[in-house]
Design a protein around this motif. Sequence first.
Motif, PDB file in Angstrom:
ATOM      1  N   GLY A  35       0.834  -1.205   0.000  1.00 13.83           N
ATOM      2  CA  GLY A  35       0.000   0.000   0.000  1.00 13.83           C
ATOM      3  C   GLY A  35       0.865   1.251   0.000  1.00 13.83           C
ATOM      4  N   GLN A  36       0.271   2.396   0.217  1.00 15.15           N
ATOM      5  CA  GLN A  36       0.976   3.681   0.200  1.00 15.15           C
ATOM      6  C   GLN A  36       2.084   3.735   1.249  1.00 15.15           C
ATOM      7  OE1 GLN A  36       0.633   6.307  -1.978  1.00 15.15           O
ATOM      8  NE2 GLN A  36      -0.669   4.863  -3.090  1.00 15.15           N
ATOM      9  N   GLU A  37       3.270   4.148   0.789  1.00 17.77           N
ATOM     10  CA  GLU A  37       4.445   4.388   1.645  1.00 17.77           C
ATOM     11  C   GLU A  37       4.962   3.127   2.344  1.00 17.77           C
ATOM     12  OE1 GLU A  37       3.054   7.648   4.097  1.00 17.77           O
ATOM     13  OE2 GLU A  37       3.722   9.092   2.610  1.00 17.77           O
ATOM     14  N   ASP A  38       4.710   1.965   1.739  1.00 17.10           N
ATOM     15  CA  ASP A  38       5.222   0.704   2.284  1.00 17.10           C
ATOM     16  C   ASP A  38       6.627   0.416   1.759  1.00 17.10           C
ATOM     17  OD1 ASP A  38       2.902   0.278   3.652  1.00 17.10           O
ATOM     18  OD2 ASP A  38       2.127  -1.304   2.331  1.00 17.10           O
ATOM     19  N   VAL A  39       7.295  -0.548   2.402  1.00 15.90           N
ATOM     20  CA  VAL A  39       8.573  -1.081   1.916  1.00 15.90           C
ATOM     21  C   VAL A  39       8.267  -2.430   1.268  1.00 15.90           C
ATOM     22  CG1 VAL A  39      10.892  -1.843   2.541  1.00 15.90           C
ATOM     23  CG2 VAL A  39       9.782  -0.095   3.897  1.00 15.90           C
ATOM     24  N   ASN A  59       3.900   0.957  -8.282  1.00 10.48           N
ATOM     25  CA  ASN A  59       2.630   1.514  -8.786  1.00 10.48           C
ATOM     26  C   ASN A  59       1.548   1.526  -7.705  1.00 10.48           C
ATOM     27  OD1 ASN A  59       3.722   1.948 -11.311  1.00 10.48           O
ATOM     28  ND2 ASN A  59       2.991   0.009 -12.167  1.00 10.48           N
ATOM     29  N   GLN A  60       1.681   0.578  -6.745  1.00 14.25           N
ATOM     30  CA  GLN A  60       0.694   0.509  -5.660  1.00 14.25           C
ATOM     31  C   GLN A  60       1.059   1.400  -4.475  1.00 14.25           C
ATOM     32  OE1 GLN A  60      -0.551  -4.114  -6.642  1.00 14.25           O
ATOM     33  NE2 GLN A  60      -0.279  -3.547  -4.515  1.00 14.25           N
ATOM     34  N   GLY A  61       2.203   2.105  -4.593  1.00 15.20           N
ATOM     35  CA  GLY A  61       2.543   3.091  -3.564  1.00 15.20           C
ATOM     36  C   GLY A  61       3.796   2.815  -2.763  1.00 15.20           C
ATOM     37  N   ALA A  62       4.580   1.756  -3.111  1.00 15.82           N
ATOM     38  CA  ALA A  62       5.807   1.460  -2.353  1.00 15.82           C
ATOM     39  C   ALA A  62       6.770   2.638  -2.413  1.00 15.82           C
ATOM     40  CB  ALA A  62       6.468   0.201  -2.899  1.00 15.82           C
TER      41      ALA A  62
END
Length: 487
Positions: A35-39, A59-62
């Motif tokens: 999700g957003q701002e994940d590693v 594209n999913q927010g990494a």
Amino acid sequence: MTELKNILYKVAINAVVGNTITNVNKIEFDSRKVGQEDVFVAIRGSVSDGHDFIEKAINQGALAVICEKTPDVIVNGVTYVEVQDTQSALAIMASNYYGSPSENLKLIGVTGTNGKTTIASLLYMLFKKAGFKVGLLSTVKIMVDIEEYKATHTTPDSLMINHYLKEMNKAGVEYCFMEVSSHGIHQKRTEGLAFAGGIFTNLSHDHLDYHNTFKEYRDVKKIFFDNLPEKAFALVNKDDKNGVFMLQNTKAKQYTYGLKSYADYRGQILENSLGGLLLKLNDHEVWVKLIGTFNAYNLLAIFGTAELLGLETIETLQLLSDLHSVSGRFEYMISENKITAIVDYAHTPDALKNVLETINDIRTNNETLITIVGCGGDRDKTKRPVMGNIAAKLSNKTIFTSDNPRTENPDKIIEDIEKGVEPQHYKKTLSITDRRQAIKTACQLANKNDIILIAGKGHETYQEINGERMDFNDFEIIKKELKKLNK
């Protein structure tokens, strides 16, 4: 949010593109969950390679990618950290992310082919009865003191392990007992964990579909002991020739247990019956409700571990006498018409041999021993004829049936099992593909005082056929079938 730099503490880094002084949300190794701002940690698996999903994760927010090879195309605003080994990195990062939870309790790992679940589960029970807050990470279930969670693997992934250990910290857990599988060690899921002790049970034929050779399987187990710290203890079964091998190179304090060898924790079976065992443990006699030589070894390991963790001998013996068998591990019932049904997880040649020899040791031989056994699909095929040979040789009647065929043809699996049966035992065997029908047939064949062993699935409450899991509980099914005979 946690700073990426802190999560990467102690990770072997080759190169960095971007900035590690950035806050990230959570760690994921499954691109579908990013999700957003994940590693995103790109793991090279046996089926797929996480490096192929780096673009998808971004594209999913990494916000950051941990990889073994930095991609050719770099996306602005994304930090790329190239490491030696992403599996190892994931384990260390997971521990850092959750605040090194294993350091805040005494974590004991149990490894070996057979006995892991029984030893870990009974240690959990024993320390609970002693009044401690205890955790359990096992094949059967995960316990955070009194809260129960479903287990999916023998050794969960690094993130899940550390998540549950953190929950244990919150619950004030003092001791945690954990099954450590060869897969878990090989895939470095236990790296970054602070173990206070390690127990080795035994080593026999298993998982050669994954490890290729017995030597490779053995050497992977040894890695666990090689990595134990000086303050930890290593307790091994001296009667197994691989026990002393596990102690080579370990920095941990070394201890042994055994029934046949001179060891730190010595045992002797004084009495063995369906009612239980009378044991002598280091000159102390104790009556326990568990049955068989294999359980005598398990109880010795538990006795030694309890002593090494500081419990008083007399208290430990009292607690041992109050323990009962673990679900699906030599779990038995006697029907109204005096037929004994035993359900056991024995799914390796050695485990099946142990269970059958235990039954043969405690029976009078006036009864018929009927064994129902199968082998799992998409797993080590070389053990199938070996198990067929053992079952036919040590039983009066044997029914070969399906276990979890998974994607394999169950009839083909049974054919592989039948190849191990020696000609003089042909007449004692029959094959029934449908497991429910096999159990029903065994009940119909049984007379008063006979014994039925259903081996292979134990605690499992499902059967996996063509990728689908259907409700199936050996113990409940045989209970119903035996009840029908009473009507």
